[in-house]
Enzyme design. Structure first.
Site, PDB file in Angstrom:
ATOM      1  N   HIS A  93       0.842  -1.187   0.000  1.00 22.93           N
ATOM      2  CA  HIS A  93       0.000   0.000   0.000  1.00 22.93           C
ATOM      3  C   HIS A  93       0.876   1.234   0.000  1.00 22.93           C
ATOM      4  O   HIS A  93       1.826   1.335   0.764  1.00 22.93           O
ATOM      5  CB  HIS A  93      -0.911   0.022   1.235  1.00 22.93           C
ATOM      6  CG  HIS A  93      -1.839   1.192   1.232  1.00 22.93           C
ATOM      7  ND1 HIS A  93      -3.085   1.138   0.645  1.00 22.93           N
ATOM      8  CD2 HIS A  93      -1.699   2.447   1.693  1.00 22.93           C
ATOM      9  CE1 HIS A  93      -3.671   2.314   0.769  1.00 22.93           C
ATOM     10  NE2 HIS A  93      -2.850   3.134   1.400  1.00 22.93           N
ATOM     11  N   ASP A 152     -14.874   3.403   6.575  1.00 18.37           N
ATOM     12  CA  ASP A 152     -13.806   4.230   6.004  1.00 18.37           C
ATOM     13  C   ASP A 152     -14.304   4.991   4.782  1.00 18.37           C
ATOM     14  O   ASP A 152     -13.936   6.144   4.569  1.00 18.37           O
ATOM     15  CB  ASP A 152     -12.591   3.373   5.618  1.00 18.37           C
ATOM     16  CG  ASP A 152     -11.480   4.247   5.035  1.00 18.37           C
ATOM     17  OD1 ASP A 152     -10.954   5.083   5.792  1.00 18.37           O
ATOM     18  OD2 ASP A 152     -11.177   4.131   3.842  1.00 18.37           O
ATOM     19  N   ARG A 206     -13.618  13.412   5.530  1.00 22.31           N
ATOM     20  CA  ARG A 206     -12.293  13.983   5.825  1.00 22.31           C
ATOM     21  C   ARG A 206     -11.766  14.760   4.630  1.00 22.31           C
ATOM     22  O   ARG A 206     -11.177  15.825   4.766  1.00 22.31           O
ATOM     23  CB  ARG A 206     -11.305  12.862   6.180  1.00 22.31           C
ATOM     24  CG  ARG A 206     -11.553  12.255   7.549  1.00 22.31           C
ATOM     25  CD  ARG A 206     -10.742  10.978   7.716  1.00 22.31           C
ATOM     26  NE  ARG A 206      -9.329  11.185   7.598  1.00 22.31           N
ATOM     27  CZ  ARG A 206      -8.458  10.267   7.168  1.00 22.31           C
ATOM     28  NH1 ARG A 206      -8.878   9.062   6.831  1.00 22.31           N
ATOM     29  NH2 ARG A 206      -7.184  10.533   7.083  1.00 22.31           N
ATOM     30  N   SER A 261      -7.470   4.227   8.754  1.00 19.39           N
ATOM     31  CA  SER A 261      -8.080   4.133   7.420  1.00 19.39           C
ATOM     32  C   SER A 261      -7.320   3.111   6.562  1.00 19.39           C
ATOM     33  O   SER A 261      -7.908   2.196   5.977  1.00 19.39           O
ATOM     34  CB  SER A 261      -8.045   5.523   6.769  1.00 19.39           C
ATOM     35  OG  SER A 261      -8.264   5.449   5.398  1.00 19.39           O
ATOM     36  N   LYS A 304      -8.439  -1.172   5.874  1.00 17.40           N
ATOM     37  CA  LYS A 304      -8.655  -1.673   4.506  1.00 17.40           C
ATOM     38  C   LYS A 304      -7.701  -2.818   4.180  1.00 17.40           C
ATOM     39  O   LYS A 304      -8.077  -3.786   3.530  1.00 17.40           O
ATOM     40  CB  LYS A 304      -8.491  -0.537   3.495  1.00 17.40           C
ATOM     41  CG  LYS A 304      -9.732   0.355   3.419  1.00 17.40           C
ATOM     42  CD  LYS A 304      -9.564   1.502   2.450  1.00 17.40           C
ATOM     43  CE  LYS A 304      -8.541   2.482   2.917  1.00 17.40           C
ATOM     44  NZ  LYS A 304      -8.615   3.828   2.447  1.00 17.40           N
TER      45      LYS A 304
HETATM   46  N1  URA Z   1      -4.957   6.731   2.146  1.00 17.18           N
HETATM   47  C1  URA Z   1      -5.987   6.152   2.787  1.00 17.18           C
HETATM   48  O1  URA Z   1      -6.480   5.109   2.370  1.00 17.18           O
HETATM   49  N2  URA Z   1      -6.459   6.736   3.901  1.00 17.18           N
HETATM   50  C2  URA Z   1      -5.961   7.885   4.400  1.00 17.18           C
HETATM   51  O2  URA Z   1      -6.431   8.356   5.408  1.00 17.18           O
HETATM   52  C3  URA Z   1      -4.875   8.500   3.718  1.00 17.18           C
HETATM   53  C4  URA Z   1      -4.380   7.903   2.583  1.00 17.18           C
END
Ligand code: URA
Length: 418
Positions: free
Chosen positions: A82, A160, A167, A182, A186
């Site tokens: 990620h 999220d 956000r 967040s 995921k």
């Molecule tokens: N990427 C994400 O998935 N969440 C965040 O809060 C920031 C970057």
């Protein structure tokens, strides 16, 4: 009785929230029982006062429990990576075929571009590949090809999805506990068992402070490990675009030439580093041995052949990128000296805007920080019809700051956190 008003007040005083309070606001907002205004007040209080490690772990678990976890056990042990988001970052499209060509498995759920950052899905769709796959279809492709790239499903961490959208609208993205929960929720929901996080630091990243970026990386690795995931994180540079090209079409062109011709670059080095870390954790071999395997996959074009297989297995066409000559306008340096800094976020935003115009493909940035530049030297190529390139010319020119003072090249990797 727990109420959202009491939770906001408590956080505004800098106090730690309990598991029940965190579950209350996560579930309440996801179900639409807490309105945007109250949730924004809470998010602002979290941004200002922070959350301790325990609260962040509770928040991650609560978000994870808002949806279901994907089971990839029928494919075997799956790998994932990620990136916290950057400009000209196509590492996934390079490392997924590397891993698959070495017989490893990756079911990569990705998002679309957000603000100035690029999205893997948008890039992969440039091949006209289908990324709207069901989980069963994705598993079938992963079993056959090794790697598959698909859109995050609607049900992947619904909390999220809602909180992130708020956000984004309310300028409450840049908070360590909010970013960590967040991303990690995921990743945990996506079913991979071995994960490398690429935390970007710099002017073109969410984290503009190196100490904070390292803190974020450490926190996320810790939460992943607590959840029995083998994980580590790379803290990498985003004070200049990672690759040379920006814009989906141009970035994919760079991915193809990188794998086809084994062109050495920061983009390839970072992709190979992340791939090697994943291989080393999966095969339980040293990083040195893993690096040799990854180098072999690239130099012997196994990864390039695998990229072609990935694209065709999802209905895409690699020949959309055949060696056509693209027209471009050159941006020329108006002074001599050293490249002192590159406005990376601005480059991302400008190119986003440029690529919305039909016929505009993106840009190539031909310089890196520290390069010596002569007066009249070509520094950027704008791949767009002349009338549009002219409109953007001055703005692109201003993204590259040239100074008479010698500037050192930037590191690519600041830290690896295990
Ligand atoms: N990427 C994400 O998935 N969440 C965040 O809060 C920031 C970057």
């Amino acid at each position: 009785m727990i109420t959202i008003e009491k939770i906001i007040k408590k956080k505004a005083k800098g106090k730690a929230l309990s598991k029940e309070e965190i579950n209350f606001f996560v579930n309440g907002y996801t179900k639409g029982e807490i309105n945007d205004e109250l949730m924004t007040s809470l998010l602002k209080a979290i941004c200002e006062k922070g959350m301790n490690e325990k609260e962040t772990i509770r928040l991650t678990t609560s978000m994870l429990n808002s949806g279901s976890r994907i089971d990839l056990s029928s494919i075997g042990v799956c790998l994932d990576k990620h990136s916290s988001g950057g400009v000209s970052d196509s590492t996934t499209l390079i490392l997924a075929p590397i891993l698959a060509s070495l017989g490893l498995k990756m079911v990569k759920m990705s998002g679309r571009s957000l603000g100035f950052t690029g999205g893997t899905i948008d890039k992969f769709e440039t091949f006209e590949a289908n990324t709207n796959l069901s989980l069963d279809e994705a598993k079938e492709i992963a079993n056959k090809v090794g790697a598959v790239i698909l859109c995050q499903t609607e049900t992947l961490v619904p909390a999220d999805k809602k909180i992130y959208a708020l956000r984004d609208k309310t300028n409450t993205v840049a908070s360590l506990p909010l970013i960590a929960s967040s991303i990690v929720s995921k990743k945990l929901a996506s079913g991979a068992k071995i994960i490398v996080l690429d935390v970007k630091y710099g002017e073109g990243a969410f984290m503009e402070n190196l100490v904070e970026a390292k803190k974020l990386a450490k926190l996320m690795v810790k939460i992943l490990k607590k959840n029995k995931i083998l994980a580590c994180a790379v803290v990498s540079d985003m004070n200049q675009p990672l690759g040379n090209n920006i814009g989906n079409y141009m970035e994919v062109k760079e991915v193809i030439s990188t794998l086809k011709e084994n062109i050495d670059s920061r983009l390839l080095t970072l992709s190979k580093t992340i791939a090697s870390l994943l291989v080393s954790m999966k095969e339980k071999i040293s990083l040195n041995v893993a690096t040799k395997k990854v180098d072999f996959a690239v130099s012997e074009k196994l990864a390039y052949e695998k990229l072609k297989e990935m694209v065709t297995s999802q209905g895409g066409k690699l020949n959309l990128f055949k060696e056509e000559k693209l027209n471009f306008i050159s941006v020329i340096s108006e002074s001599s000296g050293y490249v002192n800094s590159i406005k990376t976020k601005e480059l991302g935003e400008l190119t986003h805007e440029l690529c919305r115009i039909k016929g505009c493909k993106g840009v190539s940035v031909l310089v890196k920080v520290g390069d010596k530049i002569g007066l009249g030297e070509e520094i950027i190529r704008i791949y767009a019809p002349k009338k549009y390139a002219d409109m953007f010319y001055k703005k692109y020119l201003d993204t590259i700051k040239i100074s008479k003072i010698k500037t050192s090249p930037l590191p690519l990797i600041y830290d690896i956190i295990y």
